[in-house]
Motif scaffolding. Structure first.
Motif, PDB file in Angstrom:
ATOM      1  N   GLY A   1       0.712  -1.262   0.015  1.00  0.00           N
ATOM      2  CA  GLY A   1       0.063  -0.098  -0.069  1.00  0.00           C
ATOM      3  C   GLY A   1       1.010   1.103  -0.004  1.00  0.00           C
ATOM      4  O   GLY A   1       0.733   2.071  -0.708  1.00  0.00           O
TER       5      GLY A   1
ATOM      6  N   TRP B   1       2.261   1.744  -3.398  1.00  0.00           N
ATOM      7  CA  TRP B   1       1.438   2.070  -4.542  1.00  0.00           C
ATOM      8  C   TRP B   1       1.274   3.576  -4.111  1.00  0.00           C
ATOM      9  O   TRP B   1       1.061   4.246  -5.329  1.00  0.00           O
ATOM     10  N   PHE B   2       0.946   4.333  -3.162  1.00  0.00           N
ATOM     11  CA  PHE B   2       0.957   5.669  -2.766  1.00  0.00           C
ATOM     12  C   PHE B   2       2.224   6.367  -3.347  1.00  0.00           C
ATOM     13  O   PHE B   2       2.299   7.355  -3.922  1.00  0.00           O
TER      14      PHE B   2
ATOM     15  N   THR C   1      -6.016   9.612  -2.229  1.00  0.00           N
ATOM     16  CA  THR C   1      -7.019   8.898  -1.221  1.00  0.00           C
ATOM     17  C   THR C   1      -8.331   8.883  -1.876  1.00  0.00           C
ATOM     18  O   THR C   1      -9.143   7.823  -1.768  1.00  0.00           O
TER      19      THR C   1
ATOM     20  N   GLU D   1      -9.131   8.438  -4.812  1.00  0.00           N
ATOM     21  CA  GLU D   1      -9.179   7.199  -6.051  1.00  0.00           C
ATOM     22  C   GLU D   1      -9.157   5.728  -5.117  1.00  0.00           C
ATOM     23  O   GLU D   1      -9.702   4.924  -5.520  1.00  0.00           O
ATOM     24  N   LEU D   2      -8.555   5.775  -4.224  1.00  0.00           N
ATOM     25  CA  LEU D   2      -8.493   4.609  -3.317  1.00  0.00           C
ATOM     26  C   LEU D   2     -10.005   4.416  -2.760  1.00  0.00           C
ATOM     27  O   LEU D   2     -10.158   3.089  -2.524  1.00  0.00           O
TER      28      LEU D   2
ATOM     29  N   ARG E   1     -11.850   2.815  -5.404  1.00  0.00           N
ATOM     30  CA  ARG E   1     -11.269   1.408  -5.606  1.00  0.00           C
ATOM     31  C   ARG E   1     -11.703   0.672  -4.654  1.00  0.00           C
ATOM     32  O   ARG E   1     -12.183  -0.692  -4.873  1.00  0.00           O
TER      33      ARG E   1
ATOM     34  N   VAL F   1     -11.339   2.993   3.534  1.00  0.00           N
ATOM     35  CA  VAL F   1     -10.296   4.013   3.671  1.00  0.00           C
ATOM     36  C   VAL F   1     -10.510   4.938   4.964  1.00  0.00           C
ATOM     37  O   VAL F   1      -9.425   5.075   5.704  1.00  0.00           O
TER      38      VAL F   1
END
Length: 164
Positions: free
Chosen positions: A15, A18-19, A115, A117-118, A121, A127
């Motif tokens: 994670g 990814w960020f 954030t 976009e997460l 998803r 989140v």
């Protein structure tokens, strides 16, 4: 890509990667200089107001020399400048330059977008749960004992010493 694992540390790292990779790609697209992972980590510490190189090194568990090298690279590229510590004139601290502050503002906007976009998803509730879990006080790091001090590692060190 997030890997399935029973070990929490694996998806935590995935994670983070990814960020960080999304942030770095987005900053490059906006015309900002490429940052290596160590440079990105130092930038995050400065963002959290950890500005003494020795404190950054201690937090990242890197040598002071490695952190100074990373900081110097960012100074040369105009992102950081060094200044006297207002509480101790013998110490130099890291400060963002005007360019560094502009880069930080863009990075903050990008992180907010990432954030969002997460949330699309994996779901806004997840989140929110991540924020709550990682924002909680986990307490001080702990030592997990596997038995006798030195344990199996001592056996391997002895074998390695015999083979030298």
């Amino acid at each position: 890509m997030i890997m399935n694992s029973d070990y929490l540390i694996v998806p935590l790292l995935a994670g983070f990667e990814w960020f960080d990779e999304s942030l770095q790609m987005s900053l490059r697209e906006a015309g900002w200089p490429h940052l290596t992972r160590p440079e990105s980590m130092v930038m995050m510490h400065v963002q959290m107001n950890v500005v003494r190189p020795a404190d950054i090194a201690r937090s990242l568990r890197l040598t002071r020399q490695a952190v100074h090298s990373t900081i110097n690279s960012l100074v040369e590229r105009g992102v950081f400048e060094m200044a006297d510590d207002p509480t101790d004139g013998r110490i130099r601290i890291v400060q963002l330059t005007p360019m560094g502050r502009a880069m930080r503002q863009d990075a903050q906007r990008i992180v907010a977008e990432l954030t969002e976009e997460l949330g699309r998803r994996i779901g806004a509730k997840r989140v929110k749960a991540l924020r709550e879990a990682f924002g909680s006080d986990w307490g001080a790091p702990i030592l997990c004992s596997l038995g006798e001090p030195g344990g199996r590692a001592a056996d391997f060190r002895q074998t390695a010493n015999k083979n030298q």
